[in-house]
Design a protein around this motif. Structure first.
Motif, PDB file in Angstrom:
ATOM      1  N   CYS A 174     -18.422  14.863-107.707  1.00 56.99           N
ATOM      2  CA  CYS A 174     -17.584  15.232-106.560  1.00 56.99           C
ATOM      3  C   CYS A 174     -16.103  15.049-106.874  1.00 56.99           C
ATOM      4  O   CYS A 174     -15.265  15.177-105.983  1.00 56.99           O
ATOM      5  CB  CYS A 174     -17.958  14.372-105.350  1.00 56.99           C
ATOM      6  SG  CYS A 174     -17.520  12.628-105.548  1.00 56.99           S
ATOM      7  N   ASP A 185     -19.109  20.730-102.377  1.00 56.14           N
ATOM      8  CA  ASP A 185     -19.020  21.929-101.554  1.00 56.14           C
ATOM      9  C   ASP A 185     -20.371  22.633-101.435  1.00 56.14           C
ATOM     10  O   ASP A 185     -21.374  22.223-102.025  1.00 56.14           O
ATOM     11  CB  ASP A 185     -17.936  22.871-102.071  1.00 56.14           C
ATOM     12  CG  ASP A 185     -18.203  23.364-103.493  1.00 56.14           C
ATOM     13  OD1 ASP A 185     -19.346  23.234-103.983  1.00 56.14           O
ATOM     14  OD2 ASP A 185     -17.253  23.879-104.129  1.00 56.14           O
ATOM     15  N   GLU A 186     -20.374  23.717-100.675  1.00 58.56           N
ATOM     16  CA  GLU A 186     -21.622  24.432-100.401  1.00 58.56           C
ATOM     17  C   GLU A 186     -22.234  24.993-101.675  1.00 58.56           C
ATOM     18  O   GLU A 186     -23.461  24.991-101.840  1.00 58.56           O
ATOM     19  CB  GLU A 186     -21.362  25.563 -99.407  1.00 58.56           C
ATOM     20  CG  GLU A 186     -22.628  26.275 -98.953  1.00 58.56           C
ATOM     21  CD  GLU A 186     -22.370  27.322 -97.881  1.00 58.56           C
ATOM     22  OE1 GLU A 186     -23.317  28.039 -97.514  1.00 58.56           O
ATOM     23  OE2 GLU A 186     -21.208  27.416 -97.427  1.00 58.56           O
ATOM     24  N   ARG A 187     -21.388  25.471-102.587  1.00 55.07           N
ATOM     25  CA  ARG A 187     -21.912  26.017-103.847  1.00 55.07           C
ATOM     26  C   ARG A 187     -22.658  24.957-104.636  1.00 55.07           C
ATOM     27  O   ARG A 187     -23.763  25.197-105.139  1.00 55.07           O
ATOM     28  CB  ARG A 187     -20.745  26.587-104.680  1.00 55.07           C
ATOM     29  CG  ARG A 187     -21.169  27.377-105.920  1.00 55.07           C
ATOM     30  CD  ARG A 187     -20.054  27.433-106.945  1.00 55.07           C
ATOM     31  NE  ARG A 187     -19.695  26.099-107.378  1.00 55.07           N
ATOM     32  CZ  ARG A 187     -20.405  25.386-108.254  1.00 55.07           C
ATOM     33  NH1 ARG A 187     -21.507  25.886-108.788  1.00 55.07           N
ATOM     34  NH2 ARG A 187     -20.023  24.180-108.601  1.00 55.07           N
ATOM     35  N   LEU A 189     -23.914  22.162-103.430  1.00 58.39           N
ATOM     36  CA  LEU A 189     -25.104  21.771-102.666  1.00 58.39           C
ATOM     37  C   LEU A 189     -26.254  22.745-102.907  1.00 58.39           C
ATOM     38  O   LEU A 189     -27.411  22.321-103.011  1.00 58.39           O
ATOM     39  CB  LEU A 189     -24.774  21.719-101.168  1.00 58.39           C
ATOM     40  CG  LEU A 189     -24.092  20.460-100.649  1.00 58.39           C
ATOM     41  CD1 LEU A 189     -23.878  20.569 -99.135  1.00 58.39           C
ATOM     42  CD2 LEU A 189     -24.906  19.204-100.966  1.00 58.39           C
ATOM     43  N   ASN A 190     -25.946  24.017-103.005  1.00 54.45           N
ATOM     44  CA  ASN A 190     -26.997  25.006-103.270  1.00 54.45           C
ATOM     45  C   ASN A 190     -27.626  24.773-104.637  1.00 54.45           C
ATOM     46  O   ASN A 190     -28.846  24.880-104.803  1.00 54.45           O
ATOM     47  CB  ASN A 190     -26.431  26.428-103.177  1.00 54.45           C
ATOM     48  CG  ASN A 190     -26.152  26.844-101.748  1.00 54.45           C
ATOM     49  OD1 ASN A 190     -26.770  26.335-100.814  1.00 54.45           O
ATOM     50  ND2 ASN A 190     -25.210  27.766-101.558  1.00 54.45           N
ATOM     51  N   TRP A 191     -26.761  24.474-105.620  1.00 55.32           N
ATOM     52  CA  TRP A 191     -27.280  24.153-106.960  1.00 55.32           C
ATOM     53  C   TRP A 191     -28.171  22.912-106.896  1.00 55.32           C
ATOM     54  O   TRP A 191     -29.274  22.882-107.452  1.00 55.32           O
ATOM     55  CB  TRP A 191     -26.125  23.932-107.937  1.00 55.32           C
ATOM     56  CG  TRP A 191     -26.565  23.438-109.285  1.00 55.32           C
ATOM     57  CD1 TRP A 191     -26.998  24.199-110.338  1.00 55.32           C
ATOM     58  CD2 TRP A 191     -26.645  22.074-109.706  1.00 55.32           C
ATOM     59  NE1 TRP A 191     -27.338  23.390-111.402  1.00 55.32           N
ATOM     60  CE2 TRP A 191     -27.132  22.071-111.048  1.00 55.32           C
ATOM     61  CE3 TRP A 191     -26.349  20.857-109.117  1.00 55.32           C
ATOM     62  CZ2 TRP A 191     -27.334  20.898-111.768  1.00 55.32           C
ATOM     63  CZ3 TRP A 191     -26.551  19.680-109.829  1.00 55.32           C
ATOM     64  CH2 TRP A 191     -27.042  19.716-111.146  1.00 55.32           C
ATOM     65  N   LYS A 193     -29.759  21.695-104.340  1.00 58.80           N
ATOM     66  CA  LYS A 193     -30.991  21.961-103.594  1.00 58.80           C
ATOM     67  C   LYS A 193     -32.038  22.628-104.488  1.00 58.80           C
ATOM     68  O   LYS A 193     -33.235  22.310-104.418  1.00 58.80           O
ATOM     69  CB  LYS A 193     -30.693  22.843-102.380  1.00 58.80           C
ATOM     70  CG  LYS A 193     -31.865  22.983-101.431  1.00 58.80           C
ATOM     71  CD  LYS A 193     -31.461  23.670-100.140  1.00 58.80           C
ATOM     72  CE  LYS A 193     -32.630  23.691 -99.159  1.00 58.80           C
ATOM     73  NZ  LYS A 193     -32.234  24.296 -97.854  1.00 58.80           N
ATOM     74  N   ASN A 231     -17.269  14.760 -95.583  1.00 57.53           N
ATOM     75  CA  ASN A 231     -18.445  15.100 -94.774  1.00 57.53           C
ATOM     76  C   ASN A 231     -19.654  14.270 -95.185  1.00 57.53           C
ATOM     77  O   ASN A 231     -20.742  14.786 -95.421  1.00 57.53           O
ATOM     78  CB  ASN A 231     -18.770  16.594 -94.882  1.00 57.53           C
ATOM     79  CG  ASN A 231     -17.622  17.473 -94.420  1.00 57.53           C
ATOM     80  OD1 ASN A 231     -16.950  17.179 -93.451  1.00 57.53           O
ATOM     81  ND2 ASN A 231     -17.386  18.550 -95.156  1.00 57.53           N
ATOM     82  N   GLU A 234     -23.120  14.635 -93.589  1.00 61.79           N
ATOM     83  CA  GLU A 234     -23.805  15.861 -94.006  1.00 61.79           C
ATOM     84  C   GLU A 234     -24.437  15.695 -95.384  1.00 61.79           C
ATOM     85  O   GLU A 234     -25.590  16.090 -95.610  1.00 61.79           O
ATOM     86  CB  GLU A 234     -22.809  17.027 -94.031  1.00 61.79           C
ATOM     87  CG  GLU A 234     -23.386  18.321 -94.557  1.00 61.79           C
ATOM     88  CD  GLU A 234     -22.333  19.389 -94.786  1.00 61.79           C
ATOM     89  OE1 GLU A 234     -22.633  20.369 -95.494  1.00 61.79           O
ATOM     90  OE2 GLU A 234     -21.206  19.239 -94.269  1.00 61.79           O
ATOM     91  N   ILE A 235     -23.690  15.089 -96.316  1.00 61.77           N
ATOM     92  CA  ILE A 235     -24.196  14.907 -97.676  1.00 61.77           C
ATOM     93  C   ILE A 235     -25.333  13.898 -97.700  1.00 61.77           C
ATOM     94  O   ILE A 235     -26.352  14.097 -98.381  1.00 61.77           O
ATOM     95  CB  ILE A 235     -23.061  14.460 -98.627  1.00 61.77           C
ATOM     96  CG1 ILE A 235     -21.904  15.469 -98.621  1.00 61.77           C
ATOM     97  CG2 ILE A 235     -23.600  14.261-100.038  1.00 61.77           C
ATOM     98  CD1 ILE A 235     -22.312  16.887 -98.981  1.00 61.77           C
ATOM     99  N   PHE A 238     -28.355  15.583 -96.350  1.00 63.24           N
ATOM    100  CA  PHE A 238     -28.869  16.541 -97.336  1.00 63.24           C
ATOM    101  C   PHE A 238     -29.732  15.831 -98.371  1.00 63.24           C
ATOM    102  O   PHE A 238     -30.849  16.265 -98.680  1.00 63.24           O
ATOM    103  CB  PHE A 238     -27.713  17.257 -98.011  1.00 63.24           C
ATOM    104  CG  PHE A 238     -28.112  18.011 -99.252  1.00 63.24           C
ATOM    105  CD1 PHE A 238     -28.659  19.273 -99.155  1.00 63.24           C
ATOM    106  CD2 PHE A 238     -27.946  17.440-100.508  1.00 63.24           C
ATOM    107  CE1 PHE A 238     -29.055  19.963-100.306  1.00 63.24           C
ATOM    108  CE2 PHE A 238     -28.332  18.120-101.660  1.00 63.24           C
ATOM    109  CZ  PHE A 238     -28.889  19.384-101.559  1.00 63.24           C
TER     110      PHE A 238
END
Length: 456
Positions: A174, A185-187, A189-191, A193, A231, A234-235, A238
């Motif tokens: 981070c 970031d969202e990108r 997080l997608n990785w 996930k 955030n 949120e993290i 997740f």
């Protein structure tokens, strides 16, 4: 049927896990230069040791090599002082030595590890030295995580690797861009996930590491933007909702263990560990047993040469921390000219001489006699030191807690006006509760040595 050395966690077969956790080594290659007026001026407000850092870390590495039964070492970032290339090379030599002794090492890089404008301290000046670009870190630390990675996010140098049979480590970086400190970031997080979904499909258990704390180390740090990932709720949700129960963190140079439960009822534990080169000078040994019981043990950094005026490493580390805190406070009163300079100087003298009994009189409160002649600045330094050591001792019934509690009650009308401005994302801020739970550990378990049952 499982063998004797396996346990069922999250429906997966998992072997016992044992590892050392150390972080924020801030390794500085002493031969670059650490002397002169510029160095001395810089060290007035630096909370950890610079010139001595290589010797201190080598003492830790020596202890790790002596443990022949624990091969795994995890280091969540801020490996070098400020990205000096030679500091990285010297640290890597030490890590290679550890590796040759049979250790498996997984590191994460962070903001202190890349800097194109490194510097040293010679002849009373700052001297430019070769720095390190972010893109160089992959090759430099290839042998310590990336070589074994199942997947790497090249943009942030995050990765996931199998650190033991049926166990993976998700390393979330981070702190890969200076303008986005603490950002996942969202990108990314997608990785992440995708990696966690693959781990679930493969029937393996995953723990995580991140340089910034995911959960604020103490309640008041929730108000400090650079003290945790952005955030963070949120993290944390997740990770917890995607099967991660444990995240290993650093950055804040503090000893803390915290838990968070997502709205779905999934729990995440964040074990934040102090720097090796400053107070409280700790690293950890963590063992997860067959039944998912996790034992966390904190170990003092010792075994290096001390100046004659210090009897213990704890005294040595505490002196630097308190010295830097006092100088940072006093620096607020420096500068300016004319009447401004005079007023600042006067304010500094008051701050350094005022005692708690005077504060008590001003607030019309009674405090314990043991505190009356304590200087405010000394009280502030002791309080800060206790917080960073973990297991904050100022619980209900102690003179310190009672004094602060009375002061906060007296100032409640001011706090009530501030709280709405600090509340955000639907979370209300209660400053009194936040501050009292920062100075005293009311969690029911230690920040240093704890036994925690992972849900599994």
């Amino acid at each position: 049927m499982h063998s004797a050395n396996t346990a069922r966690i999250n429906g997966n077969c998992m072997k016992k896990l044992k590892f050392y956790l150390l972080t924020d080594t801030h390794y500085f290659e002493e031969s670059l230069g650490a002397e002169g007026k510029a160095y001395e001026e810089y060290m007035k407000t630096e909370a950890f040791y610079l010139k001595e850092s290589s010797a201190i870390n080598k003492a830790v590495f020596k202890k790790l090599k002596e443990d022949k039964e624990t091969e795994l070492i995890i280091i969540p970032g801020d490996l070098s002082k400020d990205g000096e290339y030679e500091s990285h090379k010297s640290l890597i030599n030490e890590l290679n030595d550890l590796k040759q002794s049979g250790k498996k090492i997984f590191v994460l890089t962070a903001g202190h590890d890349y800097n194109e404008h490194g510097r040293s301290y010679k002849n009373d000046e700052f001297v430019p030295v070769k720095g390190t670009e972010f893109k160089e870190l992959y090759n430099l630390y290839y042998e310590f995580g990336y070589k074994d990675a199942l997947s790497v996010d090249e943009e942030t140098l995050s990765y996931i690797a199998e650190i033991a049979p049926n166990i993976r480590l998700l390393a979330l970086n981070c702190d890969s861009k200076r303008e986005c400190k603490g950002l996942i970031d969202e990108r990314l997080l997608n990785w992440a996930k995708e990696q966690l979904q693959k781990a679930k499909e493969d029937g393996v258990y995953t723990i995580a590491m991140c340089h910034y704390p995911v959960i604020p180390s103490v309640p008041v740090f929730d108000l400090v933007g650079d003290a945790h990932v952005k955030n963070w709720r949120e993290i944390a949700s997740f990770l917890a909702d995607n099967g991660v129960e444990l995240v290993l963190t650093g950055h804040m140079h503090i000893q803390s263990i915290n838990e968070f439960t997502s709205e779905s009822g999934n729990k995440l534990y964040d074990i934040c560990t102090a720097t090796t080169v400053g107070t409280p000078g700790k690293y950890r040994k963590i063992e997860i047993a067959e039944d998912g019981t996790m034992n966390v043990k904190s170990i003092n950094v010792e075994g290096f040469s001390l100046p004659d005026e210090f009897k213990t490493a704890e005294e040595f580390f505490d002196w630097r921390f308190k010295y830097s805190v006092k100088n940072k406070i006093n620096k607020i009163h420096d500068g300016g000219s004319g009447i401004t300079k005079t007023l600042k100087s006067f304010g500094g003298k008051i701050l350094n001489s005022i005692k708690l009994k005077t504060i008590a009189r001003l607030l019309f409160i009674k405090i314990d006699s043991s505190l009356k002649d304590v200087r405010l600045i000394d009280f502030a330094c002791d309080l800060a030191t206790a917080i960073f050591k973990g297991d904050m001792p100022y619980i209900k019934g102690t003179p310190e807690y009672d004094a602060i509690s009375k002061a906060l009650k007296r100032l409640s009308f001011v706090l009530k006006k501030i709280e709405p401005k600090l509340s955000k994302n639907g979370v209300k801020t209660d400053l009194t509760d936040m501050l009292l739970n920062t100075i005293g550990n009311n969690k029911g378990y230690s920040d240093n040595n704890a036994t925690i049952n992972l849900k599994g």
